[in-house]
Write an enzyme that holds these catalytic residues in place. Structure first.
Site, PDB file in Angstrom:
ATOM      1  N   LEU A 195       0.864  -1.173   0.000  1.00  0.00           N
ATOM      2  CA  LEU A 195       0.000   0.000   0.000  1.00  0.00           C
ATOM      3  C   LEU A 195       0.902   1.224   0.000  1.00  0.00           C
ATOM      4  O   LEU A 195       1.971   1.219   0.621  1.00  0.00           O
ATOM      5  CB  LEU A 195      -0.884   0.037   1.256  1.00  0.00           C
ATOM      6  CG  LEU A 195      -2.000  -0.999   1.394  1.00  0.00           C
ATOM      7  CD1 LEU A 195      -2.712  -0.803   2.731  1.00  0.00           C
ATOM      8  CD2 LEU A 195      -2.993  -0.905   0.244  1.00  0.00           C
ATOM      9  N   ASP A 196       0.483   2.283  -0.676  1.00  0.00           N
ATOM     10  CA  ASP A 196       1.228   3.531  -0.630  1.00  0.00           C
ATOM     11  C   ASP A 196       1.378   3.994   0.813  1.00  0.00           C
ATOM     12  O   ASP A 196       0.531   3.705   1.670  1.00  0.00           O
ATOM     13  CB  ASP A 196       0.507   4.620  -1.432  1.00  0.00           C
ATOM     14  CG  ASP A 196       0.536   4.367  -2.930  1.00  0.00           C
ATOM     15  OD1 ASP A 196       1.361   3.551  -3.377  1.00  0.00           O
ATOM     16  OD2 ASP A 196      -0.279   4.982  -3.634  1.00  0.00           O
ATOM     17  N   ARG A 197       2.434   4.728   1.088  1.00  0.00           N
ATOM     18  CA  ARG A 197       2.690   5.234   2.440  1.00  0.00           C
ATOM     19  C   ARG A 197       1.455   5.921   3.032  1.00  0.00           C
ATOM     20  O   ARG A 197       1.087   5.696   4.184  1.00  0.00           O
ATOM     21  CB  ARG A 197       3.853   6.236   2.408  1.00  0.00           C
ATOM     22  CG  ARG A 197       4.187   6.815   3.788  1.00  0.00           C
ATOM     23  CD  ARG A 197       4.908   8.149   3.684  1.00  0.00           C
ATOM     24  NE  ARG A 197       6.261   7.989   3.179  1.00  0.00           N
ATOM     25  CZ  ARG A 197       7.352   7.922   3.949  1.00  0.00           C
ATOM     26  NH1 ARG A 197       7.233   7.995   5.266  1.00  0.00           N
ATOM     27  NH2 ARG A 197       8.549   7.786   3.419  1.00  0.00           N
ATOM     28  N   ASN A 232      -0.686   4.744  -7.759  1.00  0.00           N
ATOM     29  CA  ASN A 232      -1.496   5.968  -7.641  1.00  0.00           C
ATOM     30  C   ASN A 232      -2.734   5.968  -8.534  1.00  0.00           C
ATOM     31  O   ASN A 232      -3.284   7.024  -8.859  1.00  0.00           O
ATOM     32  CB  ASN A 232      -0.654   7.207  -7.940  1.00  0.00           C
ATOM     33  CG  ASN A 232       0.427   7.450  -6.906  1.00  0.00           C
ATOM     34  OD1 ASN A 232       0.481   6.783  -5.873  1.00  0.00           O
ATOM     35  ND2 ASN A 232       1.297   8.397  -7.173  1.00  0.00           N
TER      36      ASN A 232
END
Length: 294
Positions: A130-132, A228
């Site tokens: 997962l993105d930060r 994204n």
């Protein structure tokens, strides 16, 4: 009680306290009950404190030494755990794994320490990320066999990748699909561009759940896991994710990117049965959309 970790095999259906009273010999009933209250008992890798917790044949009960009980507790919830898998609810602002700037404060390192404190020789392996700035369901394998089984067939095994996002304004339709080809600039900004060799197809489905205070609460599912992807597609629709300055947001009502991975459903490669993991809606979403958790 011995200071060594002890693993006990469950051979018949029962409940935890009777099992422990039978297996832990030479100790009083109160001493055995104390193991549960002191969080020194794990069932298939998860600490259990209920006296009446059900046990089934094939499960493993582990007795922890006092110094290991509570060791390396996680600052976020464990959503699921068995011998081969562990899933957590990763908070926003935490990397899934290390990069060149941050090696230690990552979900990977924290979960690794947690597993090692409870399982001799225990390890974890990255399955997906997962993105930060995105919170929610994050799964790790606990051995290389499970890592390969999931990673090698991830797209085929995953049935649903569901997110909840708070976006600015009102989406053009109550539900719909966005399909585009994502490209990335030299500065790592992702954008929708024309179809071509460098463009990677991305498909996002959305459904509006609630509106209020200038924001829309949207359930999002993705057919493709591009970098994204959701953030770009919400910007394409003119409704960027709240808190996402990089992709056009003008507001930050939660003090974080308002994107949460709330459900991951996939086929368990061991049993071929469906495993669904869910992470509760974070408090910031609930405050912005009262009653949204229901």
């Amino acid at each position: 009680m011995t200071q060594m970790r002890k693993v006990l095999a469950v051979t018949e259906e029962t409940t935890l306290l009777p099992f422990l009273l039978r297996e832990v010999t030479g100790k009083s009933r109160n001493t055995v009950k104390g193991l549960l209250t002191r969080r020194q008992v794990m069932v298939d890798g998860t600490v259990v404190t209920r006296f009446d917790a059900p046990l089934l044949p094939g499960q493993q009960v582990t007795l922890l030494p006092p110094e290991a009980a509570g060791a390396a507790e996680l600052p976020f919830p464990v959503l699921y755990q068995d011998r081969d898998l562990i899933a957590v609810d990763k908070p926003a602002g935490l990397l899934s794994m290390g990069n060149e700037k941050e090696r230690t404060r990552t979900a990977y390192r924290m979960v690794s320490d947690y597993v090692k404190a409870r399982e001799p020789g225990g390890r974890i392996f990255i399955v997906h990320r997962l993105d930060r700035d995105t919170s929610g369901v994050l799964v790790f394998a606990k051995n290389e066999r499970m890592k390969r089984a999931l990673q090698d067939h991830w797209e085929a095994l995953v049935q649903k990748r569901g997110y909840v996002a708070a976006v600015e304004g009102d989406l053009p339709e109550p539900e719909g699909t966005v399909r585009s080809y994502l490209r990335e600039t030299a500065t790592h900004l992702v954008y929708s561009g024309p179809r071509g060799k460098e463009g990677r197809e991305a498909v996002t489905h959305y459904r509006v759940l609630a509106r209020g205070k200038g924001f829309s609460l949207v359930e999002v599912t993705i057919d493709t896991g591009r970098k994204n992807q959701i953030r770009v597609h919400m910007q394409d629709l003119g409704c960027p994710v709240a808190g996402d300055r990089q992709y056009g947001a003008q507001s930050d009502p939660m003090g974080r990117l308002a994107l949460h991975a709330h459900v991951l459903r996939f086929t368990d490669p061991r049993s071929k049965k469906t495993l669904e993991l869910k992470a509760s809606l974070p408090l910031g979403f609930q405050k912005l959309f009262p009653g949204a958790e229901q």
